[in-house]
Design a protein around this motif. Structure first.
Motif, PDB file in Angstrom:
ATOM      1  N   GLN A 124       0.844  -1.185   0.000  1.00  0.00           N
ATOM      2  CA  GLN A 124       0.000   0.000   0.000  1.00  0.00           C
ATOM      3  C   GLN A 124       0.884   1.242   0.000  1.00  0.00           C
ATOM      4  OE1 GLN A 124      -3.163   0.089   2.829  1.00  0.00           O
ATOM      5  NE2 GLN A 124      -3.863  -1.988   2.385  1.00  0.00           N
ATOM      6  N   ALA A 125       0.236   2.397  -0.018  1.00  0.00           N
ATOM      7  CA  ALA A 125       0.991   3.648  -0.100  1.00  0.00           C
ATOM      8  C   ALA A 125       1.840   3.843   1.146  1.00  0.00           C
ATOM      9  CB  ALA A 125       0.031   4.827  -0.275  1.00  0.00           C
ATOM     10  N   PHE A 126       3.122   4.014   0.947  1.00  0.00           N
ATOM     11  CA  PHE A 126       4.070   4.299   2.014  1.00  0.00           C
ATOM     12  C   PHE A 126       3.929   3.321   3.184  1.00  0.00           C
ATOM     13  CE2 PHE A 126       4.140   8.069  -0.480  1.00  0.00           C
ATOM     14  CZ  PHE A 126       5.431   8.579  -0.353  1.00  0.00           C
ATOM     15  N   PRO A 127       4.393   2.086   3.031  1.00  0.00           N
ATOM     16  CA  PRO A 127       4.299   1.103   4.121  1.00  0.00           C
ATOM     17  C   PRO A 127       4.966   1.600   5.400  1.00  0.00           C
ATOM     18  CG  PRO A 127       4.947   0.053   2.070  1.00  0.00           C
ATOM     19  CD  PRO A 127       5.003   1.521   1.820  1.00  0.00           C
ATOM     20  N   TYR A 128       4.348   1.232   6.501  1.00  0.00           N
ATOM     21  CA  TYR A 128       4.797   1.700   7.815  1.00  0.00           C
ATOM     22  C   TYR A 128       4.341   0.639   8.800  1.00  0.00           C
ATOM     23  CZ  TYR A 128       5.389   5.233  11.589  1.00  0.00           C
ATOM     24  OH  TYR A 128       5.770   5.931  12.696  1.00  0.00           O
ATOM     25  N   TYR A 129       5.270  -0.042   9.476  1.00  0.00           N
ATOM     26  CA  TYR A 129       4.886  -1.219  10.251  1.00  0.00           C
ATOM     27  C   TYR A 129       5.944  -1.532  11.302  1.00  0.00           C
ATOM     28  CZ  TYR A 129       8.014  -3.096   6.669  1.00  0.00           C
ATOM     29  OH  TYR A 129       9.064  -3.293   5.831  1.00  0.00           O
ATOM     30  N   ALA A 130       5.610  -2.488  12.177  1.00  0.00           N
ATOM     31  CA  ALA A 130       6.520  -2.985  13.213  1.00  0.00           C
ATOM     32  C   ALA A 130       6.666  -4.490  13.068  1.00  0.00           C
ATOM     33  CB  ALA A 130       5.997  -2.641  14.599  1.00  0.00           C
ATOM     34  N   VAL A 131       7.911  -4.965  13.124  1.00  0.00           N
ATOM     35  CA  VAL A 131       8.187  -6.402  13.057  1.00  0.00           C
ATOM     36  C   VAL A 131       9.130  -6.782  14.190  1.00  0.00           C
ATOM     37  CG1 VAL A 131       7.835  -6.623  10.569  1.00  0.00           C
ATOM     38  CG2 VAL A 131      10.086  -6.008  11.441  1.00  0.00           C
ATOM     39  N   PHE A 132       9.074  -8.038  14.566  1.00  0.00           N
ATOM     40  CA  PHE A 132       9.904  -8.554  15.645  1.00  0.00           C
ATOM     41  C   PHE A 132      10.524  -9.874  15.182  1.00  0.00           C
ATOM     42  CE2 PHE A 132       6.537  -5.981  17.333  1.00  0.00           C
ATOM     43  CZ  PHE A 132       7.166  -5.178  18.280  1.00  0.00           C
ATOM     44  N   GLY A 133      11.714 -10.169  15.699  1.00  0.00           N
ATOM     45  CA  GLY A 133      12.357 -11.405  15.294  1.00  0.00           C
ATOM     46  C   GLY A 133      13.619 -11.687  16.078  1.00  0.00           C
ATOM     47  N   TRP A 134      14.440 -12.606  15.519  1.00  0.00           N
ATOM     48  CA  TRP A 134      15.658 -13.055  16.174  1.00  0.00           C
ATOM     49  C   TRP A 134      16.803 -13.045  15.164  1.00  0.00           C
ATOM     50  CZ3 TRP A 134      15.240 -14.677  21.365  1.00  0.00           C
ATOM     51  CH2 TRP A 134      13.929 -14.859  21.834  1.00  0.00           C
ATOM     52  N   THR A 135      18.003 -12.780  15.631  1.00  0.00           N
ATOM     53  CA  THR A 135      19.200 -12.930  14.799  1.00  0.00           C
ATOM     54  C   THR A 135      20.043 -14.063  15.369  1.00  0.00           C
ATOM     55  OG1 THR A 135      20.316 -11.230  16.110  1.00  0.00           O
ATOM     56  CG2 THR A 135      19.272 -10.541  14.064  1.00  0.00           C
ATOM     57  N   PRO A 136      20.741 -14.817  14.505  1.00  0.00           N
ATOM     58  CA  PRO A 136      21.463 -16.015  14.960  1.00  0.00           C
ATOM     59  C   PRO A 136      22.782 -15.697  15.631  1.00  0.00           C
ATOM     60  CG  PRO A 136      21.737 -15.728  12.606  1.00  0.00           C
ATOM     61  CD  PRO A 136      20.797 -14.656  13.043  1.00  0.00           C
ATOM     62  N   GLY A 137      23.097 -16.506  16.615  1.00  0.00           N
ATOM     63  CA  GLY A 137      24.403 -16.480  17.233  1.00  0.00           C
ATOM     64  C   GLY A 137      25.205 -17.694  16.789  1.00  0.00           C
ATOM     65  N   LYS A 138      26.143 -18.082  17.581  1.00  0.00           N
ATOM     66  CA  LYS A 138      27.020 -19.193  17.229  1.00  0.00           C
ATOM     67  C   LYS A 138      26.229 -20.489  17.103  1.00  0.00           C
ATOM     68  CE  LYS A 138      31.310 -21.425  18.692  1.00  0.00           C
ATOM     69  NZ  LYS A 138      32.372 -21.459  19.735  1.00  0.00           N
ATOM     70  N   GLY A 139      26.429 -21.203  16.000  1.00  0.00           N
ATOM     71  CA  GLY A 139      25.781 -22.490  15.781  1.00  0.00           C
ATOM     72  C   GLY A 139      24.458 -22.405  15.053  1.00  0.00           C
ATOM     73  N   LEU A 140      23.942 -21.188  14.786  1.00  0.00           N
ATOM     74  CA  LEU A 140      22.671 -21.034  14.091  1.00  0.00           C
ATOM     75  C   LEU A 140      22.867 -20.198  12.829  1.00  0.00           C
ATOM     76  CD1 LEU A 140      20.227 -20.258  17.054  1.00  0.00           C
ATOM     77  CD2 LEU A 140      20.508 -22.436  15.857  1.00  0.00           C
ATOM     78  N   THR A 141      21.940 -20.348  11.905  1.00  0.00           N
ATOM     79  CA  THR A 141      21.917 -19.523  10.696  1.00  0.00           C
ATOM     80  C   THR A 141      20.599 -18.767  10.647  1.00  0.00           C
ATOM     81  OG1 THR A 141      20.915 -21.238   9.312  1.00  0.00           O
ATOM     82  CG2 THR A 141      23.333 -21.240   9.501  1.00  0.00           C
ATOM     83  N   ALA A 142      20.496 -17.797   9.727  1.00  0.00           N
ATOM     84  CA  ALA A 142      19.277 -17.016   9.602  1.00  0.00           C
ATOM     85  C   ALA A 142      18.084 -17.890   9.255  1.00  0.00           C
ATOM     86  CB  ALA A 142      19.470 -15.926   8.549  1.00  0.00           C
ATOM     87  N   ALA A 143      18.307 -19.001   8.527  1.00  0.00           N
ATOM     88  CA  ALA A 143      17.211 -19.886   8.147  1.00  0.00           C
ATOM     89  C   ALA A 143      16.636 -20.640   9.339  1.00  0.00           C
ATOM     90  CB  ALA A 143      17.688 -20.882   7.087  1.00  0.00           C
ATOM     91  N   ASP A 144      17.377 -20.700  10.445  1.00  0.00           N
ATOM     92  CA  ASP A 144      16.896 -21.413  11.638  1.00  0.00           C
ATOM     93  C   ASP A 144      15.960 -20.564  12.491  1.00  0.00           C
ATOM     94  OD1 ASP A 144      18.489 -23.628  10.991  1.00  0.00           O
ATOM     95  OD2 ASP A 144      20.236 -22.771  12.019  1.00  0.00           O
ATOM     96  N   LEU A 145      15.784 -19.295  12.142  1.00  0.00           N
ATOM     97  CA  LEU A 145      15.039 -18.368  12.997  1.00  0.00           C
ATOM     98  C   LEU A 145      13.937 -17.680  12.193  1.00  0.00           C
ATOM     99  CD1 LEU A 145      18.092 -16.654  14.731  1.00  0.00           C
ATOM    100  CD2 LEU A 145      16.848 -18.680  15.504  1.00  0.00           C
ATOM    101  N   PRO A 146      12.846 -17.282  12.863  1.00  0.00           N
ATOM    102  CA  PRO A 146      11.779 -16.550  12.166  1.00  0.00           C
ATOM    103  C   PRO A 146      12.218 -15.115  11.889  1.00  0.00           C
ATOM    104  CG  PRO A 146      11.274 -16.713  14.495  1.00  0.00           C
ATOM    105  CD  PRO A 146      12.518 -17.533  14.282  1.00  0.00           C
ATOM    106  N   ASP A 147      11.816 -14.602  10.729  1.00  0.00           N
ATOM    107  CA  ASP A 147      12.131 -13.230  10.382  1.00  0.00           C
ATOM    108  C   ASP A 147      10.883 -12.544   9.845  1.00  0.00           C
ATOM    109  OD1 ASP A 147      11.778 -14.210   7.821  1.00  0.00           O
ATOM    110  OD2 ASP A 147      13.906 -14.193   7.323  1.00  0.00           O
ATOM    111  N   ALA A 148      11.054 -11.453   9.123  1.00  0.00           N
ATOM    112  CA  ALA A 148       9.917 -10.658   8.658  1.00  0.00           C
ATOM    113  C   ALA A 148       9.087 -11.371   7.603  1.00  0.00           C
ATOM    114  CB  ALA A 148      10.413  -9.323   8.110  1.00  0.00           C
TER     115      ALA A 148
END
Length: 614
Positions: A124-148
């Motif tokens: 829609q016109a000028f998207p504006y939103y809030a998202v929450f998630g996790w970033t990976p540390g040692k032993g994990l990759t981005a695919a192992d965690l939920p994102d936007a």
């Protein structure tokens, strides 16, 4: 050409230059008033996009930034948001809060005006939103965690409402189960609790984050009197950043984009503010976090982030973190309660109080209290004016007395002018000697003006910035005290069958309304009580000033003009009473009567004939 005509022409030219300068410089200093108010433009930017992933805390391997999407997002199931003040939905794609309207605020005063739209989804016109998630540390990759872009499922609840939270879940299929519980109160505060349960055989290290993303910018006020952009408090320090300054940040090596990172340990929050609305992330107070302001080039995305420290979740253990999101109107009472009762330190500073905050805050507190008692904001402004005049009366009393004495000295001053003739130095010396003998301070008359200047600008700030004045009615045709007087001489204040000029236009400024005319009259009456300047040129300029200000202030908010009229009226009554008590009863209309009084024709007297002496 005599001196009087020269002075009159000079005064006219100076007054014209003042008005011309106002028309040219005014829009750069004071706001332009628009008949409607919208939060979104009519067209959207070309890039849809996602916020870039955030890197983990120090000591952890950096995660790669997510690729910005340029295609519209796929449709996803939604959960309804329904509270007394909010309406919207939550997208299961990323579990994002991206659809939010304010039930208690409309874009205009029209009966069919839509509610103010605060948050909008991608597409829609000028998207504006809030998202929450996790970033990976040692032993994990981005695919192992939920994102936007992760697809969440509903575990419980169907409609988010006060006392009825919803719970979402997502699993990576490798032993990590994520749960997101979203709650909302009766005002504008969301509470997002992200939890992770580790059923694998290895420790999981990951860091939670919250992001507010804004794609492009809506129509901005672009004036100094109100801040639009980033607001942040970090460990007791409050900061504001304009949008244009965000794009000038130095690129952070881990970000690859203009960004600024601030670390907090005791308290803080960060968000994006508009004129009357804001979205703000509030981490758990008393715990360390990072506040990030970022600009994503190319996609034209402005972001504010809250990053929490890395969590080490042992096998069979569970960890959770809570982040609050304020998304709504900048209501003073609501924000103050979150500050005082919910422990969000300095939250009331999210309202732009300006440099004179030590005046704007108490002035608005009194105005809000009076409005609660009276129930009409216009009457509350009038009552506030009385309160302010009572507070400054002890300081102004001496100046009024001094002006009364100056009026009494006018005959003696005129006599000094006649004796001194063209000798200006002698005149000044004798005038100062007269002031000293009579114990009169000619500069004391400036004291009321000096007192009024900071009060005037503080009230101007309060009326323009605070949402409580937005669309606040007075009586009759004054239905919005935050806007200029809509009446106009152009249609004889509604008696002629055509519309008045649009507010903010040159025609509207020239064909002023009822309140500006009353303002000019009140200033003229007040000026009649002041001693006239000794210089004839100054006299001519001062004679024009009420009418110059009548046009200059005519485009101001009607609430501010109402205050100024009330202030002038009270000042006039105070000064008239004080001067009368000192034996000088001002004759306000004497000059007018002399001007229009018909003088009898002179009677011709025959000259006596000379008698020749013999």
């Amino acid at each position: 050409m005599d001196d009087q005509n020269k002075n009159l022409i000079l005064a006219t030219i100076l007054s014209f230059l003042v008005i011309l300068g106002w028309f040219v410089a005014g829009p750069m200093i004071f706001p332009q008033w628009f008949p409607t108010e919208t939060t979104q433009e009519a067209t959207a930017p070309d890039a849809a996009g996602q916020p870039a992933a955030t890197p983990p805390a120090a000591g952890e391997p950096a995660a790669g930034a997510a690729t910005l999407e340029t295609a519209p997002l796929p449709e996803a199931p939604r959960l309804t948001i329904d509270t007394p003040k909010l309406a919207g939905s939550i997208s299961m794609l990323g579990g994002r809060i991206d659809d939010l309207s304010l039930k208690t605020y409309r874009e205009t005063l029209e009966a069919n005006s839509p509610n103010v739209r605060l948050l909008s989804p991608v597409g829609q016109a000028f998207p504006y939103y809030a998202v929450f998630g996790w970033t990976p540390g040692k032993g994990l990759t981005a695919a192992d965690l939920p994102d936007a872009k992760s697809q969440w499922t509903v575990a419980s609840g169907s409609t988010l409402a006060p006392g009825a939270p919803v719970t979402l879940t997502w699993t990576n299929g490798k032993g990590l189960t994520f749960t997101r519980t979203i709650a909302v109160d009766e005002d504008f505060m969301f509470t997002v609790t992200d939890a992770v349960e580790n059923t694998s055989t290895a420790e999981a290290r990951l860091a939670p984050y919250g992001i507010i993303a804004r794609h492009g910018l809506p129509k901005l006020q672009n004036i100094y009197v109100v801040h639009e952009g980033i607001i942040r408090r970090t460990d007791g320090k409050y900061e504001e950043t304009d949008y244009k300054d965000v794009t000038k940040y130095d690129p952070v090596e881990a970000e690859g984009a203009p960004a600024e990172i601030a670390e907090g340990t005791t308290d803080g929050w960060i968000g994006i503010t508009d004129h009357y609305w804001m979205t703000t992330l509030i981490p758990e107070q008393g715990k360390p976090y990072k506040a990030v302001t970022k600009y994503v080039p190319g996609a034209d995305i402005y972001q504010t982030e809250v990053r929490q420290p890395v969590l080490a979740v042992a096998p069979g253990a569970k960890a959770e973190v809570t982040t609050r999101l304020y998304a709504g109107a900048k209501e003073w009472a609501t924000i103050r309660d979150y500050q005082d009762k919910a422990g969000i330190a300095g939250f009331v500073d999210s309202i732009d109080w300006g440099w004179f905050y030590f005046l704007t805050k108490p002035i608005f507190s009194v105005l809000h209290w009076l409005h609660g008692i009276i129930g009409n904001m216009g009457l509350a402004i009038i009552a506030l004016t009385f309160v302010l005049k009572v507070l400054v009366l002890p300081l102004a009393y001496k100046s009024y007395v001094s002006m009364a004495r100056m009026k009494e000295l006018q005959p003696e001053l005129e006599a000094l002018k006649e004796r001194a003739g063209e000798d200006k130095q002698k005149l000044q010396k004798e005038m100062m000697q007269l002031y000293k003998e009579k114990k009169v301070n000619p500069a004391a008359g400036c004291l009321p003006v000096l007192i009024q200047i900071p009060i005037f600008f503080s009230l101007y700030k309060v009326i323009f910035v605070t949402i409580e004045l937005r669309q606040a009615p007075f009586f009759g045709w004054l239905k919005d005290l935050s806007m200029p007087d809509p009446s106009s001489l152009y249609n004889l204040f509604g008696f002629l069958p055509w519309d008045a000029p649009m507010a903010g236009t040159l025609t509207h400024t020239i064909f002023i309304g009822v309140l500006p005319i009353l303002l000019g009259v009140s200033m003229w009456l007040q000026q009649k009580l002041n001693p006239a300047p000794a210089d004839p040129v100054q006299q001519q300029i001062f004679a024009w000033m009420p009418w110059v200000f009548m046009f200059m202030l005519g485009s101001f908010a009607s609430g501010l003009v109402l205050y100024w009229i009330t202030n002038n009226t009270i000042t006039f009554m105070q000064q008239y009473a004080i001067m009368s008590s000192h034996g000088h009863r001002p004759d306000l209309f004497g000059n007018i009567r002399k001007t229009f009084r018909k003088k009898p024709a002179p009677v011709a007297v025959p000259k006596p004939e000379k008698v020749r002496k013999k």
